[in-house]
Design an enzyme around this catalytic site. Structure first.
Site, PDB file in Angstrom:
ATOM      1  N   LYS A  76      10.992   1.041  15.520  1.00 35.23           N
ATOM      2  CA  LYS A  76      12.341   1.280  15.356  1.00 35.23           C
ATOM      3  C   LYS A  76      12.781   0.098  17.133  1.00 35.23           C
ATOM      4  CE  LYS A  76      16.557   3.872  15.967  1.00 35.23           C
ATOM      5  NZ  LYS A  76      16.597   5.049  16.246  1.00 35.23           N
ATOM      6  N   SER A 151      20.393   6.321  13.037  1.00 32.03           N
ATOM      7  CA  SER A 151      20.912   4.847  13.210  1.00 32.03           C
ATOM      8  C   SER A 151      19.468   4.293  13.309  1.00 32.03           C
ATOM      9  CB  SER A 151      20.111   5.259  14.710  1.00 32.03           C
ATOM     10  OG  SER A 151      19.804   5.881  15.005  1.00 32.03           O
ATOM     11  N   SER A 175      19.577  11.080  13.237  1.00 34.16           N
ATOM     12  CA  SER A 175      19.316   9.250  13.031  1.00 34.16           C
ATOM     13  C   SER A 175      17.436   9.195  12.065  1.00 34.16           C
ATOM     14  CB  SER A 175      18.730   8.858  14.148  1.00 34.16           C
ATOM     15  OG  SER A 175      20.393   8.551  14.077  1.00 34.16           O
TER      16      SER A 175
HETATM   17  N1  GLN Z   1      24.700   9.746  13.721  1.00 25.37           N
HETATM   18  C1  GLN Z   1      24.528  11.023  15.301  1.00 25.37           C
HETATM   19  C2  GLN Z   1      25.287  10.005  16.260  1.00 25.37           C
HETATM   20  O1  GLN Z   1      25.909   9.113  15.927  1.00 25.37           O
HETATM   21  C3  GLN Z   1      22.967  10.819  15.578  1.00 25.37           C
HETATM   22  C4  GLN Z   1      22.847   9.745  16.175  1.00 25.37           C
HETATM   23  C5  GLN Z   1      20.818   9.835  16.168  1.00 25.37           C
HETATM   24  O2  GLN Z   1      19.874  11.274  15.709  1.00 25.37           O
HETATM   25  N2  GLN Z   1      20.310   9.309  16.824  1.00 25.37           N
HETATM   26  O3  GLN Z   1      25.207  10.373  17.859  1.00 25.37           O
END
Ligand code: GLN
Length: 488
Positions: A76, A151, A175
């Protein structure tokens, strides 16, 4: 070869049926062919990849290879990688070449793994759909009209489309698990503190945790072996003896007590998801597990508490992007303040700005007690809910997400709808517990069948037991080995 498990790949490399260079080249060719349509990778660098592969071949020849040597993977783009661009999918870091490796990257490099490239993601890991990336959205290989989740959507799409055998991801509120669910992968977010955050660009430091995203529990266990471990450079890294996360994979599930939180099975879940989850639970009972109803009464408060705490930490973490030391800097400005303001206005996207504004607000004098402190108290209550629940069960199971992959644009105009994608995953991060998602069937829509993820939540440091439960299920089902029709 592109459908082989990590164990099969290691064997093929050991037996010289394929070299590390040939294996990475196979993936590089596939990336060149399919990535333009999916946008799963932000950066590839075949020269660097092949150099690493040659070094792995030398180790294989010298007999100094380990179980991960020569196996390609994707990172990532939140992990700092020396010599590679590390953008965090933001314009702010679009030109940033990291001078050092994240702890995770350093460890996997030392194990002889070969980096295929850096994966697309939501900007600074904020999002559930990969639509906030400065480099454009990632497409879901199961239906390119739909999001891959976020994400870690680039990592998920890359593995689902066989553009990498496995990938790293990070999970602050879901994410790893949510994109794994939407792309038919297995992914695990370990207990907070098991994997070092050093060199992982910070979003919400008390919640961020890295983990593997792969095609099976066994593959994830092998990669987690390479990722986990104490690191003095992360003050929240836990000093514990090294574990082999594959050690319990073969254990039968007889006697395993699975808790079903009533709050997860209340309204809000799509029918297609419910059917697949119920079928998975029936399979677990066949394997000898028993299910018990439990309660996590503060589940409804997890999203509101998270959207106070995570932005608060983000507003502080992202203050370092000021145009002075690295990253984007506005071309024209009148004075220092103007330089900061213009740089940040130009460098950050809308969702990141929203989080910084919310975070700054909830931490400001006069609102700190009303929002930030309250949210911290809720966080404690949520952890207590789990503590109570684990008196009655060994693992908790439920859906990973309320629905399946959704079309582009379906939620991007309504942040609250987007935030609710993580309703089942966020409480785990707030409590610091390990959670994982594994494929458990498909939800049939009018013209497509889209993957459904089963979530397992374990008690602190119970990763091996979770991976065992997932692996046993994967021995009697084949959901996890299904691949998107056009990617065979
Ligand atoms: N969807 C969540 C957010 O927007 C979690 C994102 C994540 O786990 N990095 O914060």
């Amino acid at each position: 070869m592109i459908h082989a498990s990590l164990k099969q790949l290691a064997q093929a490399l050991a037996e010289k049926r394929i070299s590390a260079v040939e294996l990475s080249q196979l993936y590089l060719d596939r990336i060149a062919q399919l990535n333009p349509g999916l946008n799963a990778y932000i950066t590839t660098d075949p020269q660097r990849t092949l150099a690493q592969a040659r070094a792995a071949d030398a180790r294989l020849a010298a007999g100094t290879a380990g179980p991960l040597t020569g196996i390609p993977l994707a990172h990532k783009d939140i992990f700092c990688t020396a010599g590679w661009l590390t953008t965090c999918a933001s314009k702010m870091l679009a030109n940033f070449v990291s001078p050092y490796d994240a702890h995770v990257v350093e460890k996997l490099n030392a194990a002889g793994m070969v980096t295929l490239g850096k994966c697309n993601m939501d900007e600074f890991a904020m999002g559930s759909s990969n639509e906030t990336s400065h480099f454009g959205p990632v497409k879901n290989p199961w239906d390119t009209r739909c999001v891959p989740g976020g994400s870690s959507g680039g990592s998920a799409a890359a593995v689902a489309a066989r553009l990498a055998p496995i990938a790293t991801g990070t999970d602050t509120g879901g994410s790893i698990r949510q994109p794994a669910a939407l792309c038919n992968l297995t992914g695990i977010k370990p207990t907070y503190g098991v994997v070092s955050r050093y060199g992982m660009i910070a979003f919400a430091s008390s919640l961020d945790q890295a983990g593997p995203m792969g095609r099976s529990a066994e593959d994830c266990a092998l990669l987690l072996n390479g990722m986990a471990g104490f690191d003095a450079r992360d003050s929240t890294s836990l000093e514990r003896p090294a574990e082999d996360y594959t050690r319990s994979l073969a254990q039968p599930l007889a006697g395993l007590r699975i808790g079903l939180p009533q709050e997860f099975f209340a309204e809000g879940m799509d029918d297609g998801v419910r059917v697949a989850i119920e079928a998975a639970l029936a399979e677990y009972r066949k394997l000898g597990a028993t299910t018990v109803e439990i309660n996590l009464p503060n589940t409804q408060l997890s999203v509101p508490a998270y959207y106070v705490l995570a932005p608060a930490e983000a507003s502080s973490n992202l203050s370092r992007f000021d145009g002075v030391r690295y990253g984007h800097r506005a071309a024209e400005y009148s004075d220092l303040n103007d330089m900061y303001a213009k740089t940040r206005a130009e460098g950050f996207g809308a969702e990141v700005k929203r989080r910084i504004l919310i975070g700054t607000y909830v931490l400001s004098h006069g609102y700190y007690d009303a929002y930030y402190l309250q949210a911290q108290k809720i966080r404690r209550l949520i952890a207590r809910d789990f503590e109570e629940a684990f008196k009655h069960c060994d693992l908790i199971a439920g859906p990973t997400t309320p629905g399946v992959a959704f079309p582009f644009g379906a939620k991007s105009q309504d942040p609250v709808q987007m935030y609710l994608s993580d309703i089942y995953t966020i409480s785990t991060n707030l409590a610091g517990l390990p959670g994982m998602s594994l494929p458990c069937g498909f939800s049939e829509t009018a013209d497509k069948a889209l993957p459904v993820g089963l979530q397992l939540i374990g008690n602190y440091f119970d990763e091996a037991r979770m991976l065992n439960a997932a692996h046993q299920y994967q021995q009697v089902t084949d959901w996890h080995s299904r691949i998107p029709g056009d990617m065979q």
